[in-house]
Design an enzyme around this catalytic site. Structure first.
Site, PDB file in Angstrom:
ATOM      1  N   CYS A  81      -5.577   3.628   8.068  1.00 52.23           N
ATOM      2  CA  CYS A  81      -5.917   4.781   7.231  1.00 52.23           C
ATOM      3  C   CYS A  81      -6.349   4.271   5.860  1.00 52.23           C
ATOM      4  O   CYS A  81      -6.320   3.067   5.572  1.00 52.23           O
ATOM      5  CB  CYS A  81      -4.716   5.715   7.107  1.00 52.23           C
ATOM      6  SG  CYS A  81      -3.379   5.031   6.096  1.00 52.23           S
ATOM      7  N   GLU A 113       0.775  -0.849   9.419  1.00 57.98           N
ATOM      8  CA  GLU A 113       0.193  -1.840   8.522  1.00 57.98           C
ATOM      9  C   GLU A 113       0.985  -1.917   7.217  1.00 57.98           C
ATOM     10  O   GLU A 113       1.247  -3.004   6.679  1.00 57.98           O
ATOM     11  CB  GLU A 113      -1.272  -1.498   8.223  1.00 57.98           C
ATOM     12  CG  GLU A 113      -2.146  -1.375   9.466  1.00 57.98           C
ATOM     13  CD  GLU A 113      -2.242   0.052   9.984  1.00 57.98           C
ATOM     14  OE1 GLU A 113      -3.318   0.423  10.476  1.00 57.98           O
ATOM     15  OE2 GLU A 113      -1.249   0.807   9.868  1.00 57.98           O
ATOM     16  N   HIS A 126       3.358   3.731   7.719  1.00 64.30           N
ATOM     17  CA  HIS A 126       2.459   3.276   8.769  1.00 64.30           C
ATOM     18  C   HIS A 126       2.766   1.831   9.147  1.00 64.30           C
ATOM     19  O   HIS A 126       3.410   1.090   8.400  1.00 64.30           O
ATOM     20  CB  HIS A 126       1.012   3.416   8.316  1.00 64.30           C
ATOM     21  CG  HIS A 126       0.548   4.840   8.283  1.00 64.30           C
ATOM     22  ND1 HIS A 126      -0.762   5.195   8.077  1.00 64.30           N
ATOM     23  CD2 HIS A 126       1.233   6.008   8.436  1.00 64.30           C
ATOM     24  CE1 HIS A 126      -0.877   6.517   8.103  1.00 64.30           C
ATOM     25  NE2 HIS A 126       0.321   7.028   8.320  1.00 64.30           N
ATOM     26  N   CYS A 176      -3.431   2.447   3.854  1.00 62.33           N
ATOM     27  CA  CYS A 176      -3.160   1.110   4.377  1.00 62.33           C
ATOM     28  C   CYS A 176      -4.331   0.169   4.106  1.00 62.33           C
ATOM     29  O   CYS A 176      -4.127  -1.034   3.878  1.00 62.33           O
ATOM     30  CB  CYS A 176      -2.889   1.177   5.880  1.00 62.33           C
ATOM     31  SG  CYS A 176      -1.296   1.936   6.286  1.00 62.33           S
TER      32      CYS A 176
END
Length: 333
Positions: free
Chosen positions: A289, A263, A261, A292
């Site tokens: 999410c 992040e 992801h 993260c």
């Protein structure tokens, strides 16, 4: 900043554009598209032909045809002076193009304008005041939505500059107007960093969703990341992630996803280069999410600013709140 310039024949529109061009504005004209069309047809430029071909182009592609062609040439980092605004739809298109736009109407008496046209001696200019008045009647307004609508444009002007005297007096009036009215807006820090995040997202190689994160501290960027497969592996858009390339429904087969992801990448990139994120702010185009979120908390980030809500993000947002991380959602600009 975009300054649209409108007015009747001989009012001094060109002088205003030249004044601004000499002060680092980029000069453009909506009539350039008509001139290009005349050139392509092998026809010389006259005012009658400009009017007729302009109407023809508007009938073919809509009343905003000339403005739609022009706005594709505009860049956000430049100031523009745009001449020959002659239809209210053109004004509306220029107002929507994302920069500060002001429409200036240049005004002068009919007889004064005719005298100027006589002195400049341009081919096709009217030879009498009555002929000029008759010609302008076609430009003032019409039941034809594709014809010039100068009266409607005048009514939409943000400013009116009178040019009823000498060139020196007009230039002095322009100078005063510029000083008094040409303030421009700047994005605030949230819009600035989120705008950069959206550009970073364009580098994503994920076939399902483009997401990006920008980490800042003391109003400077210290790390960025976008979603995609790990360093040194095949990109998602090249078939690197089976789950994404199978277009798995949202929230399913997450254990098979090989994409990191945004992040996650922003945080690991900082670690890779030995940069501390403690007390920083992470701007992300989607709320994080759960995985993260745990990384954000443990990296010591103090604030999360996001634009769109992640579909499975409620638990993550609750955990951020429990950990004392400030969370803010900002609207798309």
């Amino acid at each position: 900043m975009i300054i649209g310039v409108a007015g009747r024949n001989g009012a001094g529109k060109g002088e205003l554009v030249r004044f601004l061009e000499a002060r680092s504005f980029h000069a453009l004209s909506l009539s350039d598209a008509i001139r290009d069309e005349l050139k392509a047809r092998g026809l010389g430029e006259t005012r009658e032909r400009m009017i007729e071909v302009g109407q023809e182009m508007r009938r073919r592609s809509g009343p905003g045809a000339l403005a739609q062609q022009l706005v594709t040439k505009l860049h956000a980092d430049r100031n523009y002076a745009i001449d020959s605004v002659r239809h209210p739809v053109e004004v509306e298109i220029l107002r929507r193009c994302g920069q500060d736009f002001k429409l200036v109407w240049v005004d002068a008496p009919l007889e004064t304008r005719f005298d100027r046209m006589q002195r400049r001696g341009r081919s096709g200019d009217p030879e009498s005041v009555d002929e000029l008045a008759s010609l302008e009647a076609r430009e003032r307004g019409s039941e034809d939505p594709n014809a010039q609508q100068l009266d409607a444009v005048e009514a939409m002007a943000d400013f009116v500059l009178s040019n009823d005297g000498s060139l020196e007096a007009f230039q002095s009036r322009i100078q005063e107007w510029v000083r008094a009215n040409l303030a421009f807006s700047r994005p605030d820090w949230d819009d600035y960093f989120m705008g950069i995040a959206r550009v970073v997202a364009s580098r994503s190689n994920c076939v399902k969703r483009k997401v990006a994160a920008v980490v800042t501290r003391d109003k400077r960027i210290i790390s960025t990341g976008y979603n995609g497969t790990p360093r040194g592996t095949r990109n998602c858009n090249e078939g690197g992630c089976p789950r994404c390339n199978d277009l798995a429904p949202g929230g399913t087969r997450l254990d098979e996803c090989l994409c990191s992801h945004a992040e996650e990448n922003a945080i690991t990139q900082a670690a890779y280069h030995g940069v501390s994120l403690k007390q920083g702010t992470i701007y992300t185009t989607f709320s994080p999410c759960l995985q993260c979120t745990k990384m954000i908390i443990n990296a010591g980030l103090a604030e999360v600013v996001y634009q769109s809500a992640y579909p499975l993000g409620d638990t993550a947002l609750a955990l951020l709140a429990e950990a004392g991380v400030v969370v803010r959602q900002i609207a798309a600009s």
